[in-house]
Design a protein around this motif. Structure first.
Motif, PDB file in Angstrom:
ATOM      1  N   GLU A 143       0.859  -1.182   0.000  1.00 45.30           N
ATOM      2  CA  GLU A 143       0.000   0.000   0.000  1.00 45.30           C
ATOM      3  C   GLU A 143       0.894   1.231   0.000  1.00 45.30           C
ATOM      4  OE1 GLU A 143      -3.025   2.310   3.101  1.00 45.30           O
ATOM      5  OE2 GLU A 143      -2.103   0.395   3.660  1.00 45.30           O
ATOM      6  N   ILE A 144       0.514   2.234  -0.775  1.00 41.99           N
ATOM      7  CA  ILE A 144       1.278   3.479  -0.816  1.00 41.99           C
ATOM      8  C   ILE A 144       0.547   4.545  -0.012  1.00 41.99           C
ATOM      9  CG2 ILE A 144       2.073   5.362  -2.291  1.00 41.99           C
ATOM     10  CD1 ILE A 144       2.666   3.387  -4.443  1.00 41.99           C
ATOM     11  N   ARG A 145       1.255   5.154   0.911  1.00 43.12           N
ATOM     12  CA  ARG A 145       0.679   6.239   1.724  1.00 43.12           C
ATOM     13  C   ARG A 145       1.466   7.519   1.457  1.00 43.12           C
ATOM     14  NH1 ARG A 145       0.334   3.037   7.543  1.00 43.12           N
ATOM     15  NH2 ARG A 145      -0.656   1.124   6.737  1.00 43.12           N
ATOM     16  N   ARG A 146       0.755   8.552   1.066  1.00 40.97           N
ATOM     17  CA  ARG A 146       1.383   9.849   0.809  1.00 40.97           C
ATOM     18  C   ARG A 146       1.534  10.583   2.130  1.00 40.97           C
ATOM     19  NH1 ARG A 146       0.818  13.002  -4.334  1.00 40.97           N
ATOM     20  NH2 ARG A 146       1.274  15.214  -3.952  1.00 40.97           N
ATOM     21  N   ALA A 168      14.953   6.330   6.909  1.00 37.36           N
ATOM     22  CA  ALA A 168      16.329   6.797   6.770  1.00 37.36           C
ATOM     23  C   ALA A 168      16.723   6.978   5.309  1.00 37.36           C
ATOM     24  CB  ALA A 168      17.280   5.811   7.450  1.00 37.36           C
ATOM     25  N   ALA A 169      16.131   6.171   4.410  1.00 31.77           N
ATOM     26  CA  ALA A 169      16.462   6.269   2.985  1.00 31.77           C
ATOM     27  C   ALA A 169      16.116   7.629   2.406  1.00 31.77           C
ATOM     28  CB  ALA A 169      15.734   5.175   2.202  1.00 31.77           C
ATOM     29  N   LEU A 170      15.245   8.351   3.071  1.00 30.66           N
ATOM     30  CA  LEU A 170      14.843   9.671   2.583  1.00 30.66           C
ATOM     31  C   LEU A 170      16.028  10.653   2.607  1.00 30.66           C
ATOM     32  CD1 LEU A 170      12.215  10.911   1.531  1.00 30.66           C
ATOM     33  CD2 LEU A 170      11.748  11.707   3.846  1.00 30.66           C
ATOM     34  N   ALA A 171      16.972  10.435   3.521  1.00 35.92           N
ATOM     35  CA  ALA A 171      18.139  11.323   3.604  1.00 35.92           C
ATOM     36  C   ALA A 171      18.940  11.278   2.312  1.00 35.92           C
ATOM     37  CB  ALA A 171      19.014  10.935   4.795  1.00 35.92           C
ATOM     38  N   SER A 172      19.154  10.085   1.781  1.00 40.43           N
ATOM     39  CA  SER A 172      19.893   9.938   0.536  1.00 40.43           C
ATOM     40  C   SER A 172      19.149  10.585  -0.629  1.00 40.43           C
ATOM     41  CB  SER A 172      20.134   8.449   0.239  1.00 40.43           C
ATOM     42  OG  SER A 172      20.810   8.279  -0.984  1.00 40.43           O
ATOM     43  N   ILE A 196       7.213  16.091   0.882  1.00 40.81           N
ATOM     44  CA  ILE A 196       6.048  15.260   0.572  1.00 40.81           C
ATOM     45  C   ILE A 196       6.568  14.027  -0.155  1.00 40.81           C
ATOM     46  CG2 ILE A 196       3.827  15.124  -0.633  1.00 40.81           C
ATOM     47  CD1 ILE A 196       3.893  18.248  -0.648  1.00 40.81           C
ATOM     48  N   TYR A 197       6.215  12.844   0.331  1.00 34.99           N
ATOM     49  CA  TYR A 197       6.756  11.626  -0.267  1.00 34.99           C
ATOM     50  C   TYR A 197       5.776  10.472  -0.122  1.00 34.99           C
ATOM     51  CZ  TYR A 197       7.771  10.287   4.580  1.00 34.99           C
ATOM     52  OH  TYR A 197       7.657   9.990   5.922  1.00 34.99           O
ATOM     53  N   ASP A 198       5.965   9.465  -0.945  1.00 37.79           N
ATOM     54  CA  ASP A 198       5.208   8.219  -0.847  1.00 37.79           C
ATOM     55  C   ASP A 198       6.007   7.224  -0.018  1.00 37.79           C
ATOM     56  OD1 ASP A 198       3.091   9.078  -2.395  1.00 37.79           O
ATOM     57  OD2 ASP A 198       3.888   8.260  -4.267  1.00 37.79           O
ATOM     58  N   GLU A 199       5.305   6.530   0.891  1.00 39.19           N
ATOM     59  CA  GLU A 199       5.948   5.466   1.658  1.00 39.19           C
ATOM     60  C   GLU A 199       5.177   4.173   1.426  1.00 39.19           C
ATOM     61  OE1 GLU A 199       7.709   4.549   6.147  1.00 39.19           O
ATOM     62  OE2 GLU A 199       6.649   6.415   5.737  1.00 39.19           O
ATOM     63  N   ARG A 200       5.901   3.107   1.120  1.00 35.34           N
ATOM     64  CA  ARG A 200       5.281   1.807   0.871  1.00 35.34           C
ATOM     65  C   ARG A 200       5.093   1.055   2.186  1.00 35.34           C
ATOM     66  NH1 ARG A 200       9.541   1.577  -3.132  1.00 35.34           N
ATOM     67  NH2 ARG A 200       8.752   2.133  -5.198  1.00 35.34           N
ATOM     68  N   GLY A 210       8.753   5.778  -2.093  1.00 29.58           N
ATOM     69  CA  GLY A 210       8.527   5.907  -3.522  1.00 29.58           C
ATOM     70  C   GLY A 210       8.931   7.296  -3.985  1.00 29.58           C
ATOM     71  N   ARG A 211       8.062   7.922  -4.774  1.00 24.82           N
ATOM     72  CA  ARG A 211       8.400   9.235  -5.324  1.00 24.82           C
ATOM     73  C   ARG A 211       8.364  10.314  -4.255  1.00 24.82           C
ATOM     74  NH1 ARG A 211       9.250  10.568  -9.824  1.00 24.82           N
ATOM     75  NH2 ARG A 211       8.016   8.985 -10.909  1.00 24.82           N
ATOM     76  N   ILE A 212       9.286  11.266  -4.380  1.00 23.08           N
ATOM     77  CA  ILE A 212       9.221  12.498  -3.590  1.00 23.08           C
ATOM     78  C   ILE A 212       8.465  13.520  -4.438  1.00 23.08           C
ATOM     79  CG2 ILE A 212      10.568  14.394  -2.608  1.00 23.08           C
ATOM     80  CD1 ILE A 212      12.688  12.382  -1.863  1.00 23.08           C
ATOM     81  N   TRP A 213       7.343  13.999  -3.902  1.00 27.74           N
ATOM     82  CA  TRP A 213       6.446  14.870  -4.655  1.00 27.74           C
ATOM     83  C   TRP A 213       6.776  16.339  -4.491  1.00 27.74           C
ATOM     84  CZ3 TRP A 213       3.696  13.005  -8.420  1.00 27.74           C
ATOM     85  CH2 TRP A 213       3.341  11.657  -8.401  1.00 27.74           C
TER      86      TRP A 213
END
Length: 433
Positions: A143-146, A168-172, A196-200, A210-213
């Protein structure tokens, strides 16, 4: 009691019994439903005995299969079948694997499948059922949560992200977006950002991003927006004016480091203990840290650089040349004459040559003269084209509105492949602070 009455009573009970049986049979048909199979990785698990284990340090898939009675010939067939899908040598210690075992008529165990988990969502199924070899990749449903999160820098970007409950992956990812705009070596306490980003999610567990919006970074008193937009065949990030956040040269060639020595014409050498020029910047980092090309260019030197150890030099446009010293090794395919692109992996941090510990000595020359790598003028990349301006502004206003406040679900940008602009769409944009 007359014979007629007895016959009538018997007939009545017989009919009653038959009706009851009919109802019971009918109800049974209605109640009994075929049970859903218990699927694991697309395999009917109820047909097997299941072993769930973890790859040990130094353990190979061949060793694991051999323990389950798989012949060397089958392992060799599996190795050849997997080369273009998922080579067996890519198995890593610490990862989970699941074995599906059936027993034949003589109660002898046989392995039909082994499933290796690459990560929380992706897996590889190695099939050995009925003497047939197969290798397939799969992915769990997620499921993808924005999400929109804000954090303030106390010490580092990574600590701010993790401390705010973000992956933590968001830092990279944030460093990749802003690497040509913000120097993450000089961010200060009190700088802040919103992203703003998608998290699985798989069930209740986070399974990556997922994508950074969009993002907004307040750095040294100035605000830097990052707006995603597709120009040509690639999605990139742009500032609010439509200028590319990707400059012609990256600020640094590696991540998560500290500056251990700066650019100077008079520095006390840590080994020779004499003062001499150090026309580069030393980035202390663990051995093996990836090093990337800061700009497009051509490799003009690869080899031993004396005290600089394993060295690479890359010639770029506009008279620039960059050097990467003390490398532990070079990336595959990097040779003299190789054409490289910005951000491409070129080598790994080491301590070859004259060095007290693992670090990268990064150098820049302009028309043959050394210059401070941290003071290179950042020339912008190609901006939004005129033909894309209207579509970009449509995306920008919605992303910025979401970063700065809250907007209606129907106003959110959820895809970037085809932007449909309705007449005066911006007039209907609803925000609330």
């Amino acid at each position: 009691m007359t014979r007629t009455f007895r016959f009538t009573a018997a007939l009545y009970f017989l009919l009653l019994f038959a009706a009851g049986c009919g109802r019971t049979e009918k109800n049974s048909e209605e109640i009994i439903e075929e049970a859903e199979p218990n699927l694991m990785y697309g395999i009917v698990a109820d047909d097997y005995r299941i072993d769930r284990l973890v790859i040990d340090q130094g353990e190979t898939l061949g060793q694991i299969l051999n323990r389950y009675g798989v012949s060397a010939q089958q392992i060799d067939q599996l190795d050849r079948a997997s080369r273009d899908i998922f080579p067996l040598r890519n198995i890593r210690a610490g990862h989970n694997y699941t074995v599906f075992i059936h027993e034949d008529s003589l109660n002898s165990p046989h392995i039909d499948y082994l499933v290796y988990e690459q990560n929380m969502s992706q897996y590889v199924v190695f099939g050995l059922a009925n003497d047939s070899i197969s290798v397939t990749k799969g992915e769990r449903e997620y499921e993808i949560r924005r999400k929109k999160k804000t954090a303030t820098i106390e010490s580092s970007l990574w600590e701010a992200i993790v401390g705010a409950g973000m992956p933590a992956a968001l830092a990279s990812e944030m460093e990749d977006i802003y690497q040509s705009t913000i120097s993450f070596f000089s961010i200060q306490k009190g700088d802040n950002f919103t992203v703003i980003y998608d998290e699985r999610y798989i069930d209740t567990l986070s399974a990556g991003i997922g994508r950074i919006w969009g993002a907004k970074f307040n750095y040294s008193g100035k605000t830097y927006y990052a707006i995603p937009f597709r120009q040509g065949n690639k999605i990139a990030y742009w500032d609010q004016d439509g200028n590319s956040l990707k400059k012609l040269m990256l600020i640094t060639p590696l991540k998560y480091t500290r500056i251990s020595s700066g650019f100077s014409y008079r520095r006390l050498h840590p080994v020779h203990k004499v003062y001499r020029a150090h026309t580069g910047v030393d980035f202390a980092a663990p051995k093996g840290t990836p090093v990337h090309a800061v700009a497009d260019g051509t490799v003009i030197f690869k080899g031993w650089g004396g005290g600089g150890g394993n060295t690479l030099k890359i010639k770029h446009d506009n008279g620039f040349t960059t050097g990467y010293l003390h490398l532990n090794g070079y990336a595959k395919g990097i040779n003299r004459g190789t054409r490289v692109t910005q951000g491409q992996l070129i080598g790994y941090v080491g301590s070859t040559g004259t060095a007290t510990g693992p670090h990268l000595d990064y150098r820049v020359w302009k028309n043959g003269k050394p210059i401070n790598p941290l003071k290179i003028p950042q020339e912008p990349g190609k901006p939004i084209e005129k033909a894309n301006r209207e579509a970009f502004e449509f995306v920008r206003e919605r992303i910025m509105a979401e970063l700065d406040g809250e907007i209606r679900d129907e106003d959110r940008i959820t895809q970037l492949d085809s932007i449909v602009i309705t007449p005066r769409a911006t007039d209907s944009l609803s925000t609330s602070k």
